[in-house]
Design a protein around this motif. Sequence first.
Motif, PDB file in Angstrom:
ATOM      1  N   ARG A  14       0.816  -1.214   0.000  1.00 12.03           N
ATOM      2  CA  ARG A  14       0.000   0.000   0.000  1.00 12.03           C
ATOM      3  C   ARG A  14       0.849   1.263   0.000  1.00 12.03           C
ATOM      4  NH1 ARG A  14      -5.341   0.890   1.911  1.00 12.03           N
ATOM      5  NH2 ARG A  14      -5.454  -1.204   2.776  1.00 12.03           N
ATOM      6  N   LEU A  15       2.023   1.186   0.645  1.00 13.42           N
ATOM      7  CA  LEU A  15       2.878   2.361   0.820  1.00 13.42           C
ATOM      8  C   LEU A  15       3.332   2.975  -0.508  1.00 13.42           C
ATOM      9  CD1 LEU A  15       3.889   3.532   3.557  1.00 13.42           C
ATOM     10  CD2 LEU A  15       6.057   2.369   3.161  1.00 13.42           C
ATOM     11  N   GLN A  16       3.338   2.206  -1.597  1.00 14.31           N
ATOM     12  CA  GLN A  16       3.818   2.745  -2.862  1.00 14.31           C
ATOM     13  C   GLN A  16       2.697   3.171  -3.795  1.00 14.31           C
ATOM     14  OE1 GLN A  16       5.720  -1.109  -3.637  1.00 14.31           O
ATOM     15  NE2 GLN A  16       5.082  -0.957  -5.766  1.00 14.31           N
ATOM     16  N   PHE A  17       1.459   3.067  -3.322  1.00 10.96           N
ATOM     17  CA  PHE A  17       0.316   3.525  -4.106  1.00 10.96           C
ATOM     18  C   PHE A  17      -0.158   4.870  -3.569  1.00 10.96           C
ATOM     19  CE2 PHE A  17       0.311  -0.991  -4.833  1.00 10.96           C
ATOM     20  CZ  PHE A  17      -0.275  -1.188  -6.075  1.00 10.96           C
ATOM     21  N   ALA A  18      -0.423   5.809  -4.471  1.00  7.40           N
ATOM     22  CA  ALA A  18      -1.073   7.053  -4.047  1.00  7.40           C
ATOM     23  C   ALA A  18      -2.556   6.747  -3.811  1.00  7.40           C
ATOM     24  CB  ALA A  18      -0.905   8.121  -5.128  1.00  7.40           C
ATOM     25  N   PRO A  19      -3.226   7.594  -3.026  1.00  3.65           N
ATOM     26  CA  PRO A  19      -4.623   7.316  -2.680  1.00  3.65           C
ATOM     27  C   PRO A  19      -5.521   7.106  -3.904  1.00  3.65           C
ATOM     28  CG  PRO A  19      -3.787   9.108  -1.333  1.00  3.65           C
ATOM     29  CD  PRO A  19      -2.722   8.801  -2.357  1.00  3.65           C
ATOM     30  N   HIS A  20      -5.231   7.817  -5.014  1.00  7.43           N
ATOM     31  CA  HIS A  20      -6.103   7.707  -6.198  1.00  7.43           C
ATOM     32  C   HIS A  20      -5.700   6.531  -7.086  1.00  7.43           C
ATOM     33  CE1 HIS A  20      -2.553   9.943  -7.551  1.00  7.43           C
ATOM     34  NE2 HIS A  20      -2.784   9.388  -8.724  1.00  7.43           N
ATOM     35  N   GLU A  21      -4.623   5.836  -6.760  1.00  4.99           N
ATOM     36  CA  GLU A  21      -4.126   4.783  -7.647  1.00  4.99           C
ATOM     37  C   GLU A  21      -4.856   3.453  -7.410  1.00  4.99           C
ATOM     38  OE1 GLU A  21       0.322   6.348  -8.850  1.00  4.99           O
ATOM     39  OE2 GLU A  21       0.169   4.918  -7.196  1.00  4.99           O
ATOM     40  N   ASP A  22      -4.359   2.409  -8.085  1.00  2.00           N
ATOM     41  CA  ASP A  22      -5.122   1.168  -8.195  1.00  2.00           C
ATOM     42  C   ASP A  22      -4.813   0.122  -7.130  1.00  2.00           C
ATOM     43  OD1 ASP A  22      -2.581   0.822  -9.198  1.00  2.00           O
ATOM     44  OD2 ASP A  22      -3.180  -0.428 -10.900  1.00  2.00           O
ATOM     45  N   PHE A  23      -4.528   0.582  -5.879  1.00  2.00           N
ATOM     46  CA  PHE A  23      -4.230  -0.393  -4.819  1.00  2.00           C
ATOM     47  C   PHE A  23      -5.365  -1.404  -4.643  1.00  2.00           C
ATOM     48  CE2 PHE A  23      -4.563  -1.783  -0.373  1.00  2.00           C
ATOM     49  CZ  PHE A  23      -3.361  -2.453  -0.248  1.00  2.00           C
ATOM     50  N   ASP A  24      -6.586  -0.910  -4.593  1.00  2.00           N
ATOM     51  CA  ASP A  24      -7.711  -1.814  -4.303  1.00  2.00           C
ATOM     52  C   ASP A  24      -7.999  -2.777  -5.447  1.00  2.00           C
ATOM     53  OD1 ASP A  24      -8.254  -1.033  -1.688  1.00  2.00           O
ATOM     54  OD2 ASP A  24      -9.311   0.755  -2.398  1.00  2.00           O
ATOM     55  N   ARG A  25      -7.863  -2.283  -6.671  1.00  5.01           N
ATOM     56  CA  ARG A  25      -8.193  -3.172  -7.791  1.00  5.01           C
ATOM     57  C   ARG A  25      -6.970  -3.900  -8.336  1.00  5.01           C
ATOM     58  NH1 ARG A  25      -8.516  -1.073 -13.648  1.00  5.01           N
ATOM     59  NH2 ARG A  25      -7.099   0.689 -13.695  1.00  5.01           N
ATOM     60  N   TYR A  26      -5.803  -3.677  -7.728  1.00  2.69           N
ATOM     61  CA  TYR A  26      -4.606  -4.378  -8.199  1.00  2.69           C
ATOM     62  C   TYR A  26      -4.878  -5.879  -8.146  1.00  2.69           C
ATOM     63  CZ  TYR A  26       0.296  -5.182  -9.264  1.00  2.69           C
ATOM     64  OH  TYR A  26       1.462  -5.559  -9.886  1.00  2.69           O
ATOM     65  N   PRO A  27      -4.599  -6.631  -9.240  1.00  4.22           N
ATOM     66  CA  PRO A  27      -5.019  -8.041  -9.298  1.00  4.22           C
ATOM     67  C   PRO A  27      -4.338  -8.905  -8.239  1.00  4.22           C
ATOM     68  CG  PRO A  27      -3.632  -7.443 -11.192  1.00  4.22           C
ATOM     69  CD  PRO A  27      -3.960  -6.179 -10.482  1.00  4.22           C
ATOM     70  N   ARG A  28      -5.154  -9.614  -7.459  1.00  5.72           N
ATOM     71  CA  ARG A  28      -4.640 -10.529  -6.422  1.00  5.72           C
ATOM     72  C   ARG A  28      -5.036 -11.952  -6.802  1.00  5.72           C
ATOM     73  NH1 ARG A  28      -5.437  -5.429  -4.379  1.00  5.72           N
ATOM     74  NH2 ARG A  28      -4.244  -4.807  -2.534  1.00  5.72           N
ATOM     75  N   THR A  29      -4.040 -12.756  -7.102  1.00  2.26           N
ATOM     76  CA  THR A  29      -4.278 -14.096  -7.657  1.00  2.26           C
ATOM     77  C   THR A  29      -3.403 -15.111  -6.924  1.00  2.26           C
ATOM     78  OG1 THR A  29      -2.565 -13.630  -9.314  1.00  2.26           O
ATOM     79  CG2 THR A  29      -4.836 -13.187  -9.948  1.00  2.26           C
ATOM     80  N   GLN A  30      -3.534 -15.085  -5.601  1.00  3.48           N
ATOM     81  CA  GLN A  30      -2.604 -15.808  -4.738  1.00  3.48           C
ATOM     82  C   GLN A  30      -2.500 -17.303  -5.030  1.00  3.48           C
ATOM     83  OE1 GLN A  30      -2.944 -16.057  -0.157  1.00  3.48           O
ATOM     84  NE2 GLN A  30      -2.624 -13.920  -0.678  1.00  3.48           N
TER      85      GLN A  30
END
Lengths: 277, 277
Positions: free
Chosen positions: A55-71
């Motif tokens: 999270r630390l490298q994403f700005a608030p408006h960037e795609d942290f939440d929708r970043y693809p998580r495919t564990q």
Amino acid sequence: MEIITDIMSLRVRLQRESSIAFVPTMGNLHAGHLSLVQIARQHAACTVVSIFVNRLQFAPHEDFDRYPRTQENDCRLLKESGADIVFLPDEKTLYPVSQTFQVSLPVMADTLEGACRPGFFRGVATVVLKLFNIVQPQIAVFGQKDFQQLQIIRGMVEQFNLPIEILAGETVRADDGLALSSRNSYLEPKQRQEASQLAWVLQQVKQRVEAGENNFARLEQWAAQRLHERGWKVDYVAVCHQQTLSRATIDDRQYAILGAAWLGQTRLIDNLLFSRP
Amino acid sequence: MEIITDIMSLRVRLQRESSIAFVPTMGNLHAGHLSLVQIARQHAACTVVSIFVNRLQFAPHEDFDRYPRTQENDCRLLKESGADIVFLPDEKTLYPVSQTFQVSLPVMADTLEGACRPGFFRGVATVVLKLFNIVQPQIAVFGQKDFQQLQIIRGMVEQFNLPIEILAGETVRADDGLALSSRNSYLEPKQRQEASQLAWVLQQVKQRVEAGENNFARLEQWAAQRLHERGWKVDYVAVCHQQTLSRATIDDRQYAILGAAWLGQTRLIDNLLFSRP
């Protein structure tokens, strides 16, 4: 392959390893990541891959939440690739308290990606430093696709005297030249077809510099214009000195051509490295 | 005892050690430093002491150039104290290039010493991180006399996940109560006689807090006034929460009373830690 989620267990597990190579990732793994795992395996007895969307490298408006998580798929791919350990911390594990100690960076981190994404490299450097201290590898492998990031990590390792050798993995590309990236999965079919134009344009710039063209500003302008005409929103196309990432001069020998541009809501980056005699 | 000046030799030498305790210093050693060496020796097979006057933590107008350098005597004292290795890097060894990667710190570093000496803790944290990465100790020992520094190092170790345990050595005092410090050597005989007043005043404040006094601002004012009347220039006397070093409230249990003041051209600091039930 072992999956470890907490720091103490990882430290205990790694105590018995004679040599460790480390590949930090944000998951959503593709052949680019897996090529880094192969490099790691060639250089140490134990290969550790971390998956952590930082999270630390994403700005608030960037795609942290929708970043693809495919564990689940990531772990399957890593097992097939011969990774020994996957480190899968959650956010409370890496950031149990607000991360008020961070890495402050040289001006090189304020250009190109740093100019477009303020705070990005500070977030990257801080989490990488933490992961280095947790894994304590002798080798760490980063993709050349994120070339500015690679140079910043190299600088951090050197200036903080970290006992780690940084290896770079060449950019892996699709058949049409598009650099593999987790964010490619955002692209709709028509965008995916257009996406290879970024690599093509950088390739054109490279060929013209190799052929002796010295007006780099004009080349940059041409490249940006070409992408713009095809519907891209261009953040930058830059002909740079490969070590410092400041704008290149005609006296330089080693060049990096870097580009970042948007197709719709998706931001793609790419680069080419080469020398001129 | 071995004296090692370059990083590579130190790394090679330390490879054969099962456990390392580290005491970073700026030299001009006194009984306070030597007590840290004793703590180190009790906790590891190999005790490493570094001596390096770190330009990065001095402001341009501060005493970097006149800071006492007494290397020969320091090495003699360390040998007598049973240190195993002295690391004596020169400036080009620790700063071969301009140190553009640094540690950025939480707001706690902007109060007290940080307010009086902007950039001081950033310089300290950066060189300590470098030394930690060079020595790679399991234990590091710091003096409680520099209590804010100790808390910042503890925070850095925790937040950067450094695999190091930080131990604190109690402040060693002269018979009259003056905390030992390399800067005491700047004091002229009359100043040296007066210098113990700083510890005495902090002791008075402590006793009054222990006795139930809750108007901390008034206590701070009283202490500063008392020193001022005796010819000191006071930077601060502060009653603080021991963990956060923010100003204490009457609900706190653990206190730190910190003071910094000038006698002529010499700046002295001291502190007392205590709990209130």
